[in-house]
Design a protein around this motif. Structure first.
Motif, short mmCIF file in Angstrom:
data_model
loop_
_atom_site.label_atom_id
_atom_site.label_comp_id
_atom_site.label_asym_id
_atom_site.label_seq_id
_atom_site.Cartn_x
_atom_site.Cartn_y
_atom_site.Cartn_z
N THR A 122 39.92 -3.84 -46.64
CA THR A 122 40.33 -3.32 -45.34
C THR A 122 39.31 -3.75 -44.29
O THR A 122 38.18 -4.12 -44.62
CB THR A 122 40.40 -1.78 -45.38
N ASP A 123 39.71 -3.70 -43.02
CA ASP A 123 38.79 -4.04 -41.94
C ASP A 123 37.65 -3.02 -41.90
O ASP A 123 37.83 -1.84 -42.24
CB ASP A 123 39.52 -4.04 -40.59
N PHE A 124 36.49 -3.48 -41.45
CA PHE A 124 35.32 -2.60 -41.43
C PHE A 124 34.35 -3.03 -40.34
O PHE A 124 34.44 -4.15 -39.82
CB PHE A 124 34.60 -2.61 -42.79
N ALA A 125 33.41 -2.13 -40.02
CA ALA A 125 32.37 -2.45 -39.03
C ALA A 125 31.11 -1.68 -39.36
O ALA A 125 31.17 -0.54 -39.85
CB ALA A 125 32.85 -2.09 -37.62
N GLU A 126 29.98 -2.29 -39.09
CA GLU A 126 28.68 -1.63 -39.29
C GLU A 126 28.43 -0.67 -38.12
O GLU A 126 28.70 -1.00 -36.97
CB GLU A 126 27.57 -2.67 -39.36
N VAL A 127 27.91 0.51 -38.45
CA VAL A 127 27.66 1.54 -37.43
C VAL A 127 26.22 2.02 -37.54
O VAL A 127 25.83 2.62 -38.55
CB VAL A 127 28.63 2.73 -37.59
N TRP A 130 25.99 5.94 -32.17
CA TRP A 130 27.24 6.49 -31.66
C TRP A 130 27.98 5.44 -30.83
O TRP A 130 29.21 5.35 -30.88
CB TRP A 130 26.96 7.74 -30.84
N THR A 131 27.24 4.63 -30.09
CA THR A 131 27.84 3.55 -29.30
C THR A 131 28.54 2.54 -30.20
O THR A 131 29.65 2.08 -29.91
CB THR A 131 26.77 2.84 -28.46
N ASP A 132 27.87 2.18 -31.33
CA ASP A 132 28.50 1.27 -32.30
C ASP A 132 29.84 1.83 -32.77
O ASP A 132 30.83 1.10 -32.90
CB ASP A 132 27.60 1.09 -33.52
N LEU A 133 29.85 3.13 -33.02
CA LEU A 133 31.06 3.77 -33.55
C LEU A 133 32.20 3.72 -32.53
O LEU A 133 33.32 3.33 -32.87
CB LEU A 133 30.76 5.21 -33.94
N THR A 134 31.91 4.09 -31.30
CA THR A 134 32.97 4.10 -30.28
C THR A 134 33.49 2.69 -30.00
O THR A 134 34.67 2.49 -29.74
CB THR A 134 32.46 4.75 -28.98
N GLU A 135 32.61 1.70 -30.08
CA GLU A 135 33.04 0.31 -29.89
C GLU A 135 33.89 -0.16 -31.07
O GLU A 135 34.90 -0.84 -30.89
CB GLU A 135 31.82 -0.60 -29.73
N ILE A 146 34.56 7.11 -42.06
CA ILE A 146 33.15 6.80 -41.89
C ILE A 146 32.45 7.12 -43.20
O ILE A 146 32.62 8.21 -43.76
CB ILE A 146 32.53 7.64 -40.75
N LYS A 147 31.67 6.16 -43.70
CA LYS A 147 30.96 6.35 -44.96
C LYS A 147 29.50 5.93 -44.81
O LYS A 147 29.20 5.04 -44.01
CB LYS A 147 31.59 5.53 -46.09
N THR A 148 28.63 6.52 -45.60
CA THR A 148 27.28 5.99 -45.71
C THR A 148 27.37 4.66 -46.44
O THR A 148 28.25 4.46 -47.28
CB THR A 148 26.36 6.95 -46.48
N ALA A 176 24.43 13.47 -38.04
CA ALA A 176 23.51 13.84 -39.13
C ALA A 176 23.42 12.70 -40.15
O ALA A 176 22.33 12.38 -40.65
CB ALA A 176 23.98 15.12 -39.80
N LEU A 177 24.57 12.07 -40.45
CA LEU A 177 24.57 10.93 -41.37
C LEU A 177 23.84 9.74 -40.77
O LEU A 177 23.12 9.02 -41.47
CB LEU A 177 26.01 10.53 -41.74
N LEU A 178 24.02 9.52 -39.46
CA LEU A 178 23.36 8.40 -38.79
C LEU A 178 21.83 8.51 -38.82
O LEU A 178 21.13 7.50 -38.82
CB LEU A 178 23.82 8.30 -37.33
N LYS A 179 21.33 9.73 -38.85
CA LYS A 179 19.88 9.93 -38.92
C LYS A 179 19.32 9.50 -40.27
O LYS A 179 18.15 9.17 -40.40
CB LYS A 179 19.54 11.40 -38.67
N GLU A 180 20.20 9.49 -41.29
CA GLU A 180 19.76 9.17 -42.65
C GLU A 180 19.83 7.67 -42.94
O GLU A 180 18.95 7.11 -43.59
CB GLU A 180 20.62 9.92 -43.67
N GLN A 181 20.91 7.01 -42.49
CA GLN A 181 21.10 5.60 -42.83
C GLN A 181 22.21 4.97 -42.02
O GLN A 181 22.93 5.64 -41.28
CB GLN A 181 21.42 5.45 -44.33
N THR A 182 22.36 3.66 -42.19
CA THR A 182 23.45 2.93 -41.56
C THR A 182 24.78 3.40 -42.15
O THR A 182 24.89 3.71 -43.33
CB THR A 182 23.29 1.42 -41.81
N LEU A 183 25.82 3.43 -41.30
CA LEU A 183 27.15 3.84 -41.74
C LEU A 183 28.10 2.65 -41.66
O LEU A 183 27.80 1.62 -41.05
CB LEU A 183 27.67 4.98 -40.87
N ILE A 184 29.26 2.82 -42.25
CA ILE A 184 30.32 1.82 -42.17
C ILE A 184 31.59 2.55 -41.74
O ILE A 184 31.88 3.65 -42.21
CB ILE A 184 30.52 1.09 -43.51
#
Length: 383
Positions: A122-127, A130-135, A146-148, A176-184
């Motif tokens: 499936t399509d995916f993007a690195e996050v 918060w700006t990365d996510l909205t984009e 959204i996953k770790t 809270a997840l973003l504080k721990e690591q990169t998300l997808i």
């Protein structure tokens, strides 16, 4: 390098959970001794090991001592220090390798690697913000997940976005997840059903693929796996071709679990890979002539794989902590079922504590049981 490890030798297993335990049991019936390494002193696999080491997966000195003390090394799950293990490859015999391990430990790296092999996801993007996510949402759209990128399993570290209002409602969880690591951010796949296969390869390049298992997950945790259905030739070919491609490109030795999404139009997307025995392959202990654990041991010890035969259709149901009080009741209704209780100690809710498997000559009998049995419906409701 082709190296045959003879019975009587010591196999070292990194990780001593239920997968390590079942690997050890397969190894021992073939005449091997087993040493196990895990940071948890009460790991269930220790009960069947000839020797044990309790140390952290990141403890270089302890891990080096362990891998040098055995004749061949393997690992039972991917949430270990892959970079450290790769570093220690030169100090030990690890035919399983770290190629697939390092690619599967990070969801972004995993999907990029799969796409490089021409395998659809499936399509995916690195996050990373918060700006990365909205984009990313502008191109991937909602619904999405959204996953770790690391260490998530059984639904942990995931946030599902059903509509745009979820962004605001779940913002604190995401941050809270973003504080721990990169998300997808992954596009939601409107799949008809989920399937998986266990692919195996030996040192001689022989590849064997176990039958296709159709799986149900509830709240991110596997509920059931059923095998023995007749799939179209085109769908079967797509799945097996992808499995073979992953085995060859990843230089697989042993077994690897591959999960797929299948759409209404029989499009195939790989969800994830796991370069070790897999929960959806537990049916192989009873339903096939060789189990995924046997095949893995054969592969890493330099022996040839066995041609796989399905004895008869099989249904595997997971046993979580909340199910244990009801096992006796279900076993009375299905006395022919084979139960595997892992002996993992405290029966916490949602913790995998075992599984049971039913086999029948007629696949339709199992399918009817899965979807119409009142006791299995009650079991499912406990997830």
């Amino acid at each position: 390098m082709t190296k045959v490890i003879q019975p009587g030798a010591m196999i070292g297993i990194i990780g001593a959970g239920q997968l390590g335990k079942m690997l050890a049991q397969s190894a021992q019936k073939m005449g091997y001794k087993v040493a196990m390494y895990d940071p948890n002193p009460t790991s269930c696999g220790f009960a069947v090991a000839h020797s044990t080491t309790v140390a952290d997966f990141t403890d270089r000195e302890a891990l080096l001592k362990f891998v040098q003390s055995v004749d061949v090394v393997t690992y039972e799950f991917e949430n270990i220090d892959g970079d450290l293990l790769k570093e220690l490859e030169s100090e030990s015999y690890l035919p399983q390798g770290t190629n697939l391990l390092l690619n599967s430990q990070d969801r972004i790296k995993e999907k990029n690697w799969l796409n490089q092999q021409g395998i659809p996801t499936t399509d995916f993007a690195e996050v990373n913000s918060w700006t990365d996510l909205t984009e990313a949402i502008k191109t991937i759209n909602i619904p999405a997940i959204i996953k770790t990128t690391r260490f998530g399993y059984d639904g942990k570290g995931q946030v599902f976005l059903t509509d745009k209002s979820d962004l605001e409602a779940k913002q604190s969880d995401i941050e809270a997840l973003l504080k721990e690591q990169t998300l997808i951010l992954e596009a939601f796949c409107d799949f008809k059903y989920e399937v998986s296969v266990i692919v195996s390869q030996d040192l001689y390049g022989n590849i064997e693929i176990f039958p296709i298992s159709q799986n149900q997950h509830i709240n991110g945790v596997l509920y059931s796996s059923i095998v023995g259905a007749n799939y179209s030739e085109d769908l079967t070919d797509q799945i097996y071709d992808i499995a073979e491609k992953i085995a060859k490109a990843g230089k697989l030795i042993g077994v690897c679990g591959i999960e797929f999404f299948i759409t209404e139009d029989e499009e195939v997307f790989v969800n994830e890979i796991a370069p070790r025995p897999h929960n959806t392959g537990h049916y192989t202990i009873e339903a096939t002539n060789v189990s995924q654990f046997d095949q893995h041991i054969l592969g890493i010890t330099g022996r040839s794989l066995i041609n796989i035969r399905l004895f008869e259709p099989g249904l595997m149901i997971n046993i979580l902590g909340q199910h244990l009080p009801y096992v006796e009741k279900v076993s009375q209704q299905y006395p022919e079922a084979i139960y595997h209780i892992y002996d993992k100690g405290e029966a916490k809710k949602q913790r995998k504590m075992g599984h049971f498997t039913l086999t029948k000559p007629d696949y339709n009998q199992l399918e009817t049981m899965l979807y119409q049995s009142t006791s299995l419906k009650a079991w499912q409701d406990l997830f």
